[in-house]
Motif scaffolding. Structure first.
Motif, PDB file in Angstrom:
ATOM      1  N   LEU A 147       5.369 -15.360 -13.712  1.00  0.00           N
ATOM      2  CA  LEU A 147       4.448 -14.530 -12.935  1.00  0.00           C
ATOM      3  C   LEU A 147       4.669 -12.804 -13.392  1.00  0.00           C
ATOM      4  O   LEU A 147       3.706 -12.296 -13.967  1.00  0.00           O
ATOM      5  N   ALA A 148       5.876 -12.309 -13.149  1.00  0.00           N
ATOM      6  CA  ALA A 148       6.283 -10.957 -13.275  1.00  0.00           C
ATOM      7  C   ALA A 148       6.154 -10.607 -14.512  1.00  0.00           C
ATOM      8  O   ALA A 148       5.413  -9.586 -15.112  1.00  0.00           O
ATOM      9  N   TYR A 149       6.864 -11.328 -15.715  1.00  0.00           N
ATOM     10  CA  TYR A 149       6.573 -10.762 -16.989  1.00  0.00           C
ATOM     11  C   TYR A 149       5.197 -11.002 -17.384  1.00  0.00           C
ATOM     12  O   TYR A 149       4.941 -10.194 -18.280  1.00  0.00           O
ATOM     13  N   PRO A 150       4.569 -12.185 -17.333  1.00  0.00           N
ATOM     14  CA  PRO A 150       3.321 -12.133 -18.017  1.00  0.00           C
ATOM     15  C   PRO A 150       2.328 -10.961 -17.255  1.00  0.00           C
ATOM     16  O   PRO A 150       1.545 -10.538 -18.463  1.00  0.00           O
ATOM     17  N   ILE A 151       2.403 -10.754 -16.150  1.00  0.00           N
ATOM     18  CA  ILE A 151       1.464  -9.395 -15.632  1.00  0.00           C
ATOM     19  C   ILE A 151       1.811  -8.385 -16.541  1.00  0.00           C
ATOM     20  O   ILE A 151       0.957  -7.682 -16.673  1.00  0.00           O
ATOM     21  N   PHE A 152       2.883  -8.063 -16.577  1.00  0.00           N
ATOM     22  CA  PHE A 152       3.225  -6.829 -17.679  1.00  0.00           C
ATOM     23  C   PHE A 152       3.094  -6.924 -19.024  1.00  0.00           C
ATOM     24  O   PHE A 152       2.465  -6.045 -19.629  1.00  0.00           O
ATOM     25  N   PHE A 208      -2.790 -14.788  -5.475  1.00  0.00           N
ATOM     26  CA  PHE A 208      -4.045 -14.041  -5.715  1.00  0.00           C
ATOM     27  C   PHE A 208      -4.400 -13.990  -7.423  1.00  0.00           C
ATOM     28  O   PHE A 208      -5.647 -13.843  -7.820  1.00  0.00           O
ATOM     29  N   VAL A 209      -3.286 -13.921  -8.207  1.00  0.00           N
ATOM     30  CA  VAL A 209      -3.331 -13.510  -9.522  1.00  0.00           C
ATOM     31  C   VAL A 209      -4.175 -14.841 -10.146  1.00  0.00           C
ATOM     32  O   VAL A 209      -3.614 -15.884 -10.007  1.00  0.00           O
ATOM     33  N   PRO A 210      -5.202 -14.476 -10.827  1.00  0.00           N
ATOM     34  CA  PRO A 210      -5.956 -15.561 -11.439  1.00  0.00           C
ATOM     35  C   PRO A 210      -5.130 -16.073 -12.867  1.00  0.00           C
ATOM     36  O   PRO A 210      -4.462 -15.209 -13.377  1.00  0.00           O
ATOM     37  N   ILE A 211      -5.171 -17.322 -12.885  1.00  0.00           N
ATOM     38  CA  ILE A 211      -4.239 -17.964 -13.788  1.00  0.00           C
ATOM     39  C   ILE A 211      -4.753 -17.474 -15.185  1.00  0.00           C
ATOM     40  O   ILE A 211      -3.613 -17.396 -15.974  1.00  0.00           O
ATOM     41  N   ILE A 212      -6.019 -17.305 -15.504  1.00  0.00           N
ATOM     42  CA  ILE A 212      -6.355 -16.843 -16.724  1.00  0.00           C
ATOM     43  C   ILE A 212      -5.388 -15.537 -17.351  1.00  0.00           C
ATOM     44  O   ILE A 212      -5.101 -15.268 -18.374  1.00  0.00           O
ATOM     45  N   VAL A 213      -5.323 -14.733 -16.275  1.00  0.00           N
ATOM     46  CA  VAL A 213      -4.509 -13.496 -16.664  1.00  0.00           C
ATOM     47  C   VAL A 213      -3.027 -13.611 -16.928  1.00  0.00           C
ATOM     48  O   VAL A 213      -2.286 -13.281 -17.836  1.00  0.00           O
ATOM     49  N   LEU A 214      -2.654 -14.703 -16.248  1.00  0.00           N
ATOM     50  CA  LEU A 214      -1.195 -15.194 -16.683  1.00  0.00           C
ATOM     51  C   LEU A 214      -1.208 -16.007 -18.199  1.00  0.00           C
ATOM     52  O   LEU A 214      -0.231 -15.976 -18.975  1.00  0.00           O
ATOM     53  N   MET A 215      -2.144 -16.749 -18.366  1.00  0.00           N
ATOM     54  CA  MET A 215      -2.056 -17.694 -19.234  1.00  0.00           C
ATOM     55  C   MET A 215      -2.354 -17.045 -20.529  1.00  0.00           C
ATOM     56  O   MET A 215      -1.582 -17.646 -21.515  1.00  0.00           O
ATOM     57  N   TRP A 233      -2.029 -32.376 -11.022  1.00  0.00           N
ATOM     58  CA  TRP A 233      -2.912 -33.459 -11.276  1.00  0.00           C
ATOM     59  C   TRP A 233      -4.290 -32.982 -12.040  1.00  0.00           C
ATOM     60  O   TRP A 233      -4.741 -33.383 -13.055  1.00  0.00           O
ATOM     61  N   ASN A 234      -4.838 -32.012 -11.262  1.00  0.00           N
ATOM     62  CA  ASN A 234      -6.260 -31.666 -11.585  1.00  0.00           C
ATOM     63  C   ASN A 234      -6.420 -30.536 -12.591  1.00  0.00           C
ATOM     64  O   ASN A 234      -7.461 -30.205 -13.109  1.00  0.00           O
ATOM     65  N   ASP A 235      -5.257 -29.734 -12.757  1.00  0.00           N
ATOM     66  CA  ASP A 235      -5.386 -28.770 -13.453  1.00  0.00           C
ATOM     67  C   ASP A 235      -5.781 -28.691 -14.793  1.00  0.00           C
ATOM     68  O   ASP A 235      -5.362 -29.431 -15.562  1.00  0.00           O
ATOM     69  N   LEU A 236      -6.749 -27.826 -15.161  1.00  0.00           N
ATOM     70  CA  LEU A 236      -7.265 -27.916 -16.533  1.00  0.00           C
ATOM     71  C   LEU A 236      -6.751 -26.908 -17.337  1.00  0.00           C
ATOM     72  O   LEU A 236      -6.279 -26.951 -18.563  1.00  0.00           O
ATOM     73  N   LEU A 237      -6.735 -25.613 -16.931  1.00  0.00           N
ATOM     74  CA  LEU A 237      -6.683 -24.229 -17.697  1.00  0.00           C
ATOM     75  C   LEU A 237      -5.256 -24.224 -18.236  1.00  0.00           C
ATOM     76  O   LEU A 237      -5.513 -23.722 -19.600  1.00  0.00           O
ATOM     77  N   ILE A 238      -4.254 -24.579 -17.680  1.00  0.00           N
ATOM     78  CA  ILE A 238      -2.847 -24.484 -18.311  1.00  0.00           C
ATOM     79  C   ILE A 238      -2.751 -25.529 -19.411  1.00  0.00           C
ATOM     80  O   ILE A 238      -2.410 -24.733 -20.516  1.00  0.00           O
ATOM     81  N   PRO A 239      -2.910 -26.695 -19.254  1.00  0.00           N
ATOM     82  CA  PRO A 239      -2.516 -27.405 -20.576  1.00  0.00           C
ATOM     83  C   PRO A 239      -3.794 -27.182 -21.448  1.00  0.00           C
ATOM     84  O   PRO A 239      -3.474 -27.463 -22.647  1.00  0.00           O
ATOM     85  N   LEU A 240      -4.911 -26.899 -20.959  1.00  0.00           N
ATOM     86  CA  LEU A 240      -5.905 -26.628 -22.112  1.00  0.00           C
ATOM     87  C   LEU A 240      -5.744 -25.592 -23.029  1.00  0.00           C
ATOM     88  O   LEU A 240      -5.779 -25.445 -24.219  1.00  0.00           O
ATOM     89  N   ILE A 241      -4.994 -24.458 -22.459  1.00  0.00           N
ATOM     90  CA  ILE A 241      -4.731 -23.430 -23.464  1.00  0.00           C
ATOM     91  C   ILE A 241      -3.293 -23.637 -24.004  1.00  0.00           C
ATOM     92  O   ILE A 241      -2.928 -23.391 -25.308  1.00  0.00           O
ATOM     93  N   LEU A 242      -2.294 -24.381 -23.545  1.00  0.00           N
ATOM     94  CA  LEU A 242      -1.068 -24.680 -24.054  1.00  0.00           C
ATOM     95  C   LEU A 242      -0.813 -25.625 -25.179  1.00  0.00           C
ATOM     96  O   LEU A 242      -0.364 -25.720 -26.222  1.00  0.00           O
ATOM     97  N   ASN A 243      -1.744 -26.792 -24.892  1.00  0.00           N
ATOM     98  CA  ASN A 243      -1.692 -27.706 -25.804  1.00  0.00           C
ATOM     99  C   ASN A 243      -3.077 -28.272 -26.274  1.00  0.00           C
ATOM    100  O   ASN A 243      -3.838 -28.786 -25.656  1.00  0.00           O
ATOM    101  N   ASN A 244      -2.972 -28.275 -27.468  1.00  0.00           N
ATOM    102  CA  ASN A 244      -4.308 -28.898 -28.336  1.00  0.00           C
ATOM    103  C   ASN A 244      -4.195 -29.981 -29.125  1.00  0.00           C
ATOM    104  O   ASN A 244      -5.125 -30.446 -29.605  1.00  0.00           O
ATOM    105  N   ARG A 245      -3.234 -30.512 -29.233  1.00  0.00           N
ATOM    106  CA  ARG A 245      -3.023 -31.867 -29.819  1.00  0.00           C
ATOM    107  C   ARG A 245      -3.088 -33.075 -29.161  1.00  0.00           C
ATOM    108  O   ARG A 245      -2.632 -33.000 -27.872  1.00  0.00           O
TER     109      ARG A 245
END
Lengths: 317, 294
Positions: free
Chosen positions: A46-51, B133-140, B225-237
């Motif tokens: 969380l913290a590191y990715p935001i920065f 509140f942080v959108p996952i796309i921002v972290l991913m 179980w339902n999450d798409l965005l995280i494995p979609l971005i991290l795993n493509n094989r």
């Protein structure tokens, strides 16, 4: 003799159970140790990715740069590029329209359905109540695909229903019309996220004192007046909470867009998260631009988050 | 308050409409999954297909080896369909690991929030309110770059770490208020009997919190179980894809077999839907028992 005073201290010690002395950590140390897993995880994810996202948004990060591991500094270049990109501005506008449609519909439907299942004498309400959580469990991507199947122009399920009922003579192109495509992706999104809103409103309804309604009835207030003058004002805090939470989540909609329209027809359903994803993880694989656009999204949602935090704190006090 | 017959009929009607709205997509998916593509495209106006078949499920669950009557002539079958058992296994491992890790981490933190009166922990709590509140796309996007450097792309560990971090704040927010309802006197009594603070947490707080732990665990299970965005971005094989990523990969495929897709969607949604129906009863029961026993 100095030894006496030392021994005197040792005499006092057995008042505390000796086994606890070695084992018990002070609240400060224990508090830190128990939070280590959370702190490490949140710092990494969380913290590191935001920065780091902010850092990346000021640098050029293409596929070639990723391979080299060196990201040249470009200053505000990425931000200048997205703000000059009509597609980004369109994506922001679409996000706003999508959010406005889905959040408004959700709040209205949530109040209506929460009131409906609150009518305990109506037995069909128990079935509704039982099914309310169901959409919440459906994977968003599966939800999007199922609706994509329902919307299909050639053999979709919605057209089949209308044909069977004799209501249409030609198939309707539900998701293929640029003017209504945003509504077409909003409906599945509303379907999936409505349970959350209903639960919030329904929980708040349980907190309203029934005597208020009885008193109002004695005074001759009709059902509509009771709703308008008792229910709605008392629901106002939870409605605001629902609005803020749902708005900030709807801003980041992604799965249903991917499943149903992939941004189309044309670019009618490009939304903010879709823009960041496409810029960063599809050609041209420009992660710098993806970060910059995602950061704009984060800032908009951040303002909402601050509003929400203030709101919660006011409610607690 | 007594209702007139008309009001009551209207309320029944409203309930039926809501029930139909909730069930409509599932009914559509089921009808779609139980027919062949030929019947789907041959008769485009009737609700029910001329013939029913389980072949879609047979093709998927056999990993594409049993083609059945539907795909006998089909020369093309999406590759990812053949890897369905990898996807099921990945989804299951990721979901179970994330559920266990987040519940454990969140319980540890939530206890310090309500019992230890430390200022920085209270501050951590408000960070958590903010974090959801942080959108996952921002972290991913940054996580993709970092995990790439750390060699965590195309592994289930990257997904587990990311999901755990993303879902942890919810846990602390759900568990802390529940822990606070457990009387402090129970903790104190255990400590007078010689328990340390930590063993009071293990032996008093946790056992009394099973309803909250179970409902949080179920929520985490469903979201991961339902999450798409995280494995979609991290795993493509294909070997590392989860079920939602396989589904997403079929959307942009050269040919979209809607009958096959509906069957995969039904397979993907069954575990979380079943769990939510179980969770419902559990939450009701948990409320009835109440936070404190004796």
């Amino acid at each position: 003799m100095t030894g006496v005073s030392v021994r005197g201290g040792a005499v006092a010690a057995p008042l505390q159970p000796p086994f606890r002395f070695g084992r018990e950590l002070s609240a400060r140390v224990l508090g830190f140790v128990m939070n280590i897993p959370t702190l490490v995880t949140l710092a990494l994810v969380l913290a590191y990715p935001i920065f780091y996202a902010a850092y990346l948004s000021f640098h050029r990060v293409s596929l070639a740069d990723l391979r080299r591991g060196v990201f040249p500094f470009v200053g505000l270049g990425n931000y200048e590029r997205i703000l000059a990109d009509p597609l980004f501005l369109l994506a922001l506008k679409n996000t706003l329209i999508f959010t406005a449609i889905s959040v408004t519909a959700e709040v209205v439907l949530a109040i209506a359905i929460a009131l409906l299942i609150d009518q305990r004498q109506v037995w069909t309400g128990r079935i509704t109540k039982f099914l309310i959580l169901l959409p919440y469990a459906v994977p968003p991507i599966a939800n999007g695909l199922i609706w994509s199947f329902m919307y299909n122009f050639d053999f979709g399920f919605l057209n089949r229903i209308l044909f069977t009922l004799g209501m249409i003579h030609d198939p309707i192109n539900w998701a293929g019309n640029p003017d209504t495509a945003l509504i077409a992706v909003a409906i599945p999104y509303i379907w999936r996220t409505l349970p959350f809103a209903i639960l919030l409103v329904h929980a708040a309804l349980q907190g309203i004192n029934p005597e208020l309604y009885e008193a109002a009835s004695v005074d001759g207030a009709g059902a509509l007046q009771r709703f308008w003058h008792i229910t709605l004002p008392l629901l106002r805090p939870i409605i605001v909470v629902t609005l803020v939470l749902r708005t900030s989540f709807a801003f980041a909609v992604f799965d249903e867009i991917l499943a149903i329209t992939q941004g189309g027809p044309g670019d009618a359903t490009w939304v903010a998260a879709w823009y960041s994803y496409r810029k960063g993880f599809a050609p041209p694989f420009d992660i710098g631009v993806g970060s910059a656009s995602a950061y704009v999204l984060a800032l908009i949602v951040g303002v909402l988050a601050i509003a929400y935090v203030k709101l919660i704190y006011r409610r607690i006090q | 308050m007594r209702q007139s017959r008309l009001t009551r009929t209207m309320l029944h009607l409203a309930n039926v409409l809501v029930i139909l709205f909730f069930l409509l997509p599932l009914i559509a998916a089921l009808i779609g999954a139980l027919q062949s593509e030929r019947s789907l495209q041959a008769e485009t106006r009737s609700l029910l297909p001329p013939e029913w078949t389980l072949d879609n499920f047979r093709v998927i669950l056999s990993g594409g080896t049993q083609k059945g009557a539907i795909f006998e002539q089909a020369t093309y079958l999406p590759d990812n369909v053949k890897k369905i058992y990898y996807a099921l296994a990945n989804s299951a491992m990721i979901t179970i690991a994330v559920t266990v890790l987040t519940t454990a981490f969140a319980a540890l933190s939530a206890y310090t929030v309500v019992r230890l009166n430390l200022r920085w922990v209270i501050w951590l709590m408000s960070v958590n309110v903010f974090a959801r509140f942080v959108p996952i796309i921002v972290l991913m996007i940054p996580l993709y770059v970092t995990f790439r450097q750390m060699g965590l792309l195309n592994s289930i560990w990257g997904v587990i770490i990311a999901l755990t971090g993303f879902l942890l704040p919810y846990g602390i927010l759900i568990l802390a208020p529940y822990f606070a309802t457990i009387p402090r006197e129970l903790d104190d009594a255990a400590r007078i009997d010689g328990c340390s603070r930590f063993s009071a947490f293990l032996r008093v707080t946790l056992p009394l919190s099973t309803p909250a732990l179970a409902s949080y665990g179920a929520i985490v299970f469903i979201i991961s179980w339902n999450d798409l965005l995280i494995p979609l971005i991290l795993n493509n094989r294909a070997e590392f894809m989860t079920l939602p990523v396989v589904i997403a990969s079929l959307v942009g495929d050269v040919h979209v077999f809607f009958n096959l897709l509906m069957a995969i969607c039904l397979i993907a949604l069954t575990p979380s839907v079943v769990l939510v129906l179980l969770l419902r009863k559990f939450v009701v029961q948990g409320l009835a028992v109440g936070g404190v026993k004796g």
